[in-house]
Design a protein around this motif. Sequence first.
Motif, PDB file in Angstrom:
ATOM      1  N   ARG A 184       0.839  -1.198   0.000  1.00 15.20           N
ATOM      2  CA  ARG A 184       0.000   0.000   0.000  1.00 15.20           C
ATOM      3  C   ARG A 184       0.878   1.253   0.000  1.00 15.20           C
ATOM      4  NH1 ARG A 184      -2.310   3.161   4.311  1.00 15.20           N
ATOM      5  NH2 ARG A 184      -4.064   4.389   3.504  1.00 15.20           N
ATOM      6  N   GLU A 185       1.972   1.228   0.751  1.00 13.63           N
ATOM      7  CA  GLU A 185       2.819   2.407   0.867  1.00 13.63           C
ATOM      8  C   GLU A 185       3.555   2.693  -0.448  1.00 13.63           C
ATOM      9  OE1 GLU A 185       1.643   0.812   4.559  1.00 13.63           O
ATOM     10  OE2 GLU A 185       2.793  -0.160   2.958  1.00 13.63           O
ATOM     11  N   GLU A 186       4.054   1.622  -1.083  1.00 16.70           N
ATOM     12  CA  GLU A 186       4.842   1.803  -2.297  1.00 16.70           C
ATOM     13  C   GLU A 186       4.003   1.713  -3.564  1.00 16.70           C
ATOM     14  OE1 GLU A 186       7.816  -1.191  -2.080  1.00 16.70           O
ATOM     15  OE2 GLU A 186       8.759  -0.361  -0.269  1.00 16.70           O
ATOM     16  N   GLY A 187       2.774   1.243  -3.402  1.00 17.93           N
ATOM     17  CA  GLY A 187       1.910   1.046  -4.553  1.00 17.93           C
ATOM     18  C   GLY A 187       1.954  -0.391  -5.031  1.00 17.93           C
ATOM     19  N   PHE A 188       0.869  -0.825  -5.659  1.00 19.39           N
ATOM     20  CA  PHE A 188       0.785  -2.188  -6.170  1.00 19.39           C
ATOM     21  C   PHE A 188       1.062  -2.198  -7.669  1.00 19.39           C
ATOM     22  CE2 PHE A 188      -1.999  -2.406  -2.387  1.00 19.39           C
ATOM     23  CZ  PHE A 188      -1.370  -3.446  -1.718  1.00 19.39           C
ATOM     24  N   ASP A 189       1.718  -3.256  -8.092  1.00 20.86           N
ATOM     25  CA  ASP A 189       1.925  -3.479  -9.514  1.00 20.86           C
ATOM     26  C   ASP A 189       0.759  -4.332 -10.002  1.00 20.86           C
ATOM     27  OD1 ASP A 189       2.655  -4.222 -12.067  1.00 20.86           O
ATOM     28  OD2 ASP A 189       4.730  -4.709 -11.550  1.00 20.86           O
ATOM     29  N   TRP A 190      -0.180  -3.709 -10.692  1.00 20.25           N
ATOM     30  CA  TRP A 190      -1.405  -4.396 -11.096  1.00 20.25           C
ATOM     31  C   TRP A 190      -1.171  -5.373 -12.249  1.00 20.25           C
ATOM     32  CZ3 TRP A 190      -4.739  -3.772  -7.408  1.00 20.25           C
ATOM     33  CH2 TRP A 190      -4.785  -2.574  -6.693  1.00 20.25           C
ATOM     34  N   THR A 191       0.063  -5.505 -12.677  1.00 18.72           N
ATOM     35  CA  THR A 191       0.381  -6.450 -13.755  1.00 18.72           C
ATOM     36  C   THR A 191       1.139  -7.676 -13.260  1.00 18.72           C
ATOM     37  OG1 THR A 191       2.553  -5.504 -14.349  1.00 18.72           O
ATOM     38  CG2 THR A 191       0.578  -4.487 -15.324  1.00 18.72           C
ATOM     39  N   ARG A 192       1.371  -7.757 -11.948  1.00 21.00           N
ATOM     40  CA  ARG A 192       2.118  -8.878 -11.377  1.00 21.00           C
ATOM     41  C   ARG A 192       1.439  -9.357 -10.096  1.00 21.00           C
ATOM     42  NH1 ARG A 192       7.572  -9.254 -13.275  1.00 21.00           N
ATOM     43  NH2 ARG A 192       8.113  -7.510 -14.647  1.00 21.00           N
ATOM     44  N   PHE A 193       1.318 -10.656  -9.970  1.00 23.23           N
ATOM     45  CA  PHE A 193       0.734 -11.224  -8.758  1.00 23.23           C
ATOM     46  C   PHE A 193       1.822 -11.584  -7.755  1.00 23.23           C
ATOM     47  CE2 PHE A 193      -2.457 -12.121 -12.058  1.00 23.23           C
ATOM     48  CZ  PHE A 193      -3.556 -11.531 -11.460  1.00 23.23           C
TER      49      PHE A 193
END
Length: 490
Positions: free
Chosen positions: A174-183
């Motif tokens: 959450r702090e660094e952001g999620f990579d919505w292209t990698r699980f």
Amino acid sequence: MSNVIHSNEVERWGVFELTLEGGSEGNPYKEISLEAQFQYKHRTIKVDGFYDGNGVYKVRFMPDSVGEWSYSISSRDARLDGSAGSFVCIPPSAGNHGPVRVRDAVRFAYEDGKAYRPFGTTCYAWTHQEEALQLETLQTLGSSPFNKIRMCVFPKRYSFNMNEPDCFPFAGSREEGFDWTRFNPDYFARLERRIMELQQLGIEADLILFHPYDKGHWGFDRMDAETDEFYLRYVIARLSAYRNVWWSLANEFDFMAAKTMDDWDRFFRIVVESDPYQHLRSIHNGTKMYDPDTLVLYDHSKTWVTHVSMQYWELSPTNAWRKRYRKPVVVDECCYEGNLPQRWGNITGEEMTARFWDGFARGGYVGHGETFVHPEDIVWWSKGGRLYGDSPERIAFLRDILDEAPDSTEPLDSFRDAPTIGVEGQYYLQYFGIHRPAYRQLPLPEERRFQIDIVDTWNMTIHTLDGEHSGPVRVDLPGKPYIAIRARAL
């Protein structure tokens, strides 16, 4: 390239797993796909594989026929393409009856034909808690009457569940952001382990794919259309080979402001297209202040909905839903036994027990939940742990009674003044709820003899009347609520 087959023999409705070594350059989640074709005699079943991180790709398959199966792998990646082999499917072990299917308009059954009646409970976020609490939840479930559990794939942030999980389904934080292209494969490996442990307990995992209890905190409730589909196809590729999986498209779908009815239709289509085993599919509603005039329902008559999953606080509409949709009706949420301040979280164990009896006697199925104040906010409905309420042992009593009923038991709508299930001329179970008649005229067939039992559903006692009975018979009752009559042909 090397292949690792976890077993050359897999029981029917077990999981055959094939591991392939490939590349990790670029983004394999997006750039590399693989498909397996499994063949048994004249049948071919296509299954999507998935990337499991660190250059490892997997294919999982649930065989449904005993005998030799062959497989071949197709991929645009030359390191994966062309793998082939075979395995033997052996008869199922004791307790393995296959996935649950819809038998008819009112009943479920395992694939081998054994009757299945869902006695469900809700633990939304139990797999997102610390290890010790998850193990305590499993131990509690192992001694409970429940054979289905509603649980979220995504983490949940809501009252009495504000802790941050240490692992998320997407790479990042959450702090660094999620990579919505990698699980994050570790997240799903944890979930898979719990699904298997539930399977060993004989419990169906009713997986909630989307929910509104995020409100932008992580952003899983408002992903774009491409990410939604990316997520659904990955989850189905990883989890669909487990026979005890059900798909619940959402919990309180109408509270997800970023999604439309068209989105839910699209999600159902993706699930249908992606799941080679066609596991059970449903969607769960909110209640808009419990006002039936503003109740927003998905159209359960659509062909991709296998059964009705309903939130409603009383059970009399079960009859109408059953007749309208001609599908099994599961009232998965009818309030919770507990003492929380919220209106949905403070009914008595007596009332929860009554709602179970009322719903089952109307030909439906009812879900349990428990919400007692806890000094560390360990509330069963969200985090699991222990059960403290009075209803579970009484739900077990009801389950024992129904386990003794004929598999062909169904609603008997000819009994209009008290909900009744049974088999005409063979078996009758009638429930009076809060009503307390002094006696009951029971119209039994003249040509058969019956044993008649008076069941106290709260005190869990069964009083058998003297003698054998046939034809119209007067049954004197104790004049108190929560009584049922059972008549069984001798």
